[in-house]
Motif scaffolding. Structure first.
Motif, PDB file in Angstrom:
ATOM      1  N   PRO A  66       0.839  -1.200   0.000  1.00 51.29           N
ATOM      2  CA  PRO A  66       0.000   0.000   0.000  1.00 51.29           C
ATOM      3  C   PRO A  66       0.876   1.253   0.000  1.00 51.29           C
ATOM      4  N   GLU A  67       0.706   2.056  -1.000  1.00 50.73           N
ATOM      5  CA  GLU A  67       1.450   3.318  -1.141  1.00 50.73           C
ATOM      6  C   GLU A  67       2.950   3.124  -1.363  1.00 50.73           C
ATOM      7  N   LEU A 124       5.056  -7.995  -6.385  1.00 50.34           N
ATOM      8  CA  LEU A 124       3.975  -7.121  -6.826  1.00 50.34           C
ATOM      9  C   LEU A 124       2.795  -7.279  -5.869  1.00 50.34           C
ATOM     10  N   TYR A 125       2.242  -6.164  -5.462  1.00 52.18           N
ATOM     11  CA  TYR A 125       1.071  -6.125  -4.581  1.00 52.18           C
ATOM     12  C   TYR A 125      -0.151  -6.027  -5.484  1.00 52.18           C
ATOM     13  N   HIS A 126      -0.857  -7.129  -5.633  1.00 48.59           N
ATOM     14  CA  HIS A 126      -1.973  -7.185  -6.576  1.00 48.59           C
ATOM     15  C   HIS A 126      -2.934  -8.288  -6.154  1.00 48.59           C
ATOM     16  N   PRO A 127      -4.228  -8.097  -6.361  1.00 48.06           N
ATOM     17  CA  PRO A 127      -5.197  -9.128  -5.971  1.00 48.06           C
ATOM     18  C   PRO A 127      -4.989 -10.489  -6.638  1.00 48.06           C
ATOM     19  N   HIS A 128      -4.281 -10.536  -7.764  1.00 50.35           N
ATOM     20  CA  HIS A 128      -4.095 -11.803  -8.476  1.00 50.35           C
ATOM     21  C   HIS A 128      -2.682 -12.365  -8.336  1.00 50.35           C
ATOM     22  N   ALA A 161      -5.665  -8.607   0.949  1.00 46.73           N
ATOM     23  CA  ALA A 161      -5.311  -7.243   1.363  1.00 46.73           C
ATOM     24  C   ALA A 161      -5.219  -6.326   0.144  1.00 46.73           C
ATOM     25  N   ALA A 162      -4.643  -6.825  -0.950  1.00 47.75           N
ATOM     26  CA  ALA A 162      -4.551  -6.027  -2.174  1.00 47.75           C
ATOM     27  C   ALA A 162      -5.939  -5.785  -2.763  1.00 47.75           C
TER      28      ALA A 162
END
Length: 166
Positions: free
Chosen positions: A49-50, A81-85, A130-131
């Motif tokens: 996040p951020e 990588l911070y990503h929902p997938h 969390a993403a």
């Protein structure tokens, strides 16, 4: 004798050559045609996040069942990588894969994941909850990298021809 899979791998290799650019670079294993690609993306993506980074590496493996089964894709650059997938181990959830999706098109999808393109988010099947929560609260901040993918006319035609041959 060349199998349908071998022809597909050869066409994928040609399409990947057309995709090579300042934004997307790759190296392949020594097999002919290749079955493993290390792809470097020069795109801004979230690593928390951020928190952002401007380069990301994904290793893509084309399994013996490919193209009937999707490629295995794993982010290897750290932090991930911070990503929902993208799972916590870097593996990409490849939902929505079709055998008609060539490797170059799959790489463009990964690039759009890095950019956090909202239209590619499946909120019903997150690998990173969390993403997903961040996504749902910050849609107005997306995509995180507005770079478009500009291919010249020759490259677009080559990609189109390769896709049509499959």
């Amino acid at each position: 004798m060349r199998t349908a899979r071998t022809v597909r791998l050869e066409n994928d290799y040609l399409a990947m050559q057309a995709l090579q650019s300042d934004v997307i670079k790759w190296e392949a294993d020594r097999r002919v045609p290749p079955e493993i690609y290390a792809v470097d993306f020069a795109l801004r993506g979230m690593i928390g996040p951020e928190a952002f980074r401007d380069t990301h590496t994904v290793v893509i493996k084309l399994l013996p069942e490919y193209p009937d089964r999707p490629p295995l894709a794993k982010f290897t650059s750290r932090p991930l990588l911070y990503h929902p997938h993208v799972f916590g181990n870097g593996v990409v959830c490849v939902g929505g894969y079709s055998p008609d999706e060539g490797l170059a098109v799959f790489c463009l999808r990964l690039a759009k994941y890095i950019q956090f393109q909202p239209y590619l988010i499946n909120t019903k099947s997150p690998a990173n909850k969390a993403a997903l929560q961040w996504f749902e609260q910050n849609r107005d901040q997306l995509p995180v990298d507005p770079v478009g993918f500009v291919l010249d006319v020759h490259d677009r035609l080559l990609l189109l021809l390769i896709v049509l041959e499959d």
